[in-house]
Design a protein around this motif. Structure first.
Motif, PDB file in Angstrom:
ATOM      1  N   LYS A 126      28.350  21.076  63.258  1.00 33.42           N
ATOM      2  CA  LYS A 126      29.749  21.278  63.888  1.00 33.42           C
ATOM      3  C   LYS A 126      30.576  20.026  63.826  1.00 33.42           C
ATOM      4  CE  LYS A 126      30.062  25.542  64.567  1.00 33.42           C
ATOM      5  NZ  LYS A 126      31.192  26.254  64.021  1.00 33.42           N
ATOM      6  N   GLU A 129      32.013  19.454  60.330  1.00 29.40           N
ATOM      7  CA  GLU A 129      32.427  20.743  59.721  1.00 29.40           C
ATOM      8  C   GLU A 129      33.887  20.361  59.089  1.00 29.40           C
ATOM      9  OE1 GLU A 129      32.197  25.201  60.510  1.00 29.40           O
ATOM     10  OE2 GLU A 129      32.420  23.913  62.061  1.00 29.40           O
ATOM     11  N   SER A 200      29.225  27.708  59.135  1.00 30.70           N
ATOM     12  CA  SER A 200      28.133  26.801  59.769  1.00 30.70           C
ATOM     13  C   SER A 200      27.068  27.657  59.904  1.00 30.70           C
ATOM     14  CB  SER A 200      28.381  25.877  60.954  1.00 30.70           C
ATOM     15  OG  SER A 200      27.588  25.423  61.645  1.00 30.70           O
ATOM     16  N   ASP A 203      26.648  28.907  63.427  1.00 28.32           N
ATOM     17  CA  ASP A 203      27.665  30.159  63.600  1.00 28.32           C
ATOM     18  C   ASP A 203      26.897  31.655  63.343  1.00 28.32           C
ATOM     19  OD1 ASP A 203      29.814  28.597  64.326  1.00 28.32           O
ATOM     20  OD2 ASP A 203      30.552  29.037  62.288  1.00 28.32           O
TER      21      ASP A 203
END
Length: 292
Positions: A126, A129, A200, A203
């Motif tokens: 993250k 990202e 990601s 996610d």
């Protein structure tokens, strides 16, 4: 031979050997030829299949940007199995192919005997990202502006590629030469449509926790942006194991082919023997020592 994806795109496929099928999915900087050390080893006991992803000759190179996405990449792998009449296979992917393997397991777990996810993680963290998405778009622009023949000289000496160059200059040169033959358009559209837009791994946490397909995660210890994603996958997928290769970068299957093949062969043997199981519930991750 060619098989046809559900949107009509033709995918070039090659196969060797006989036995339980293994489908290999290549990385962005490679193509179907990148799996030659694995085909030569596993075709002795397995039916091995490789294919060129859309955007990689001799497969079709769609010009529509919307013809490239992470979901489409996973569905293309299913189309290859369908085209060959294979109901289930061991699915093995590196990097971009590793992400496709994860999504194959999430979207069509009934078609997977097992999943091997190698060197998958770029853009998944993250904290990186947004930077990864920006980098991906810049790389796509470079493939379009400079062309693969020129830009390959830069891309092939990335921070997680030089390990391969230092260990095996001839093998690395073959890899770099292969990258230089990529379609400029196909590389740019793949980078924008698949790499820059994929979700990601974090996610997908809830879905990954429910995925029961036996999974092997492999990563090099100098492939920095795949290490934490590799640990995340190990901790999240119930029936998963993690192999970390020392002093190794991103191009695992070519950089350390003997170790890669041995690890994969042992994993497949355990899966086929019914011995690759979910983690024992007694192995509580937060426990240091049992006191009672």
């Amino acid at each position: 031979m060619f098989v046809t994806a559900k949107d009509g795109v033709r995918l070039h496929v090659e196969a060797a050997g006989a036995g339980t099928p293994i489908l290999f999915i290549h990385e962005f900087a490679g193509n179907h030829g990148s799996w030659e050390p694995q085909l030569r080893f596993f075709a002795r006991r397995h039916r091995c299949i490789v294919y060129a992803a859309r955007g990689y000759a001799p497969s079709d190179i769609p010009t529509d940007p919307e013809a490239y996405s992470q979901a489409i990449a996973a569905d293309d792998a299913v189309a290859v199995l369908d085209g060959l009449g294979i109901p289930k296979a061991h699915i093995v992917g590196l990097s971009m192919g590793g992400f496709a393997t994860v999504h194959f397991g999430l979207r069509t777990p009934e078609r997977a005997l097992s999943l091997t996810v190698a060197g998958a993680g770029y853009g998944a963290e993250k904290a990186y990202e947004a930077h990864f998405r920006s980098n991906s778009r810049e790389v796509a622009d470079n493939f379009e502006r400079l062309g693969a023949e020129v830009f390959a000289k830069t891309y092939a000496v990335g921070a997680s590629r030089v390990q391969f160059q230092n260990k095996d200059p001839r093998g690395w040169q073959e890899f770099a030469d292969r990258l230089a033959t990529h379609s400029d358009l196909g590389a740019a559209l793949t980078m924008r449509g698949v790499q820059a837009r994929r979700p990601s791994l974090w996610d997908l946490e809830d879905e990954l926790k429910r995925m029961t397909v036996p999974t092997l995660v492999m990563v090099g210890d100098e492939d920095d942006h795949c290490l934490q994603p590799g640990l995340f996958l190990k901790k999240t997928i119930p029936a998963s194991g993690l192999a970390i290769f020392p002093k190794t970068g991103h191009t695992l299957n070519l950089e350390e082919p003997a170790a890669f093949n041995a690890q994969l062969a042992e994993f497949i043997a355990q899966v086929e023997a019914g011995r690759w199981l979910p983690r024992d519930p007694r192995a509580i991750s937060g426990e240091i020592m049992r006191t009672a």
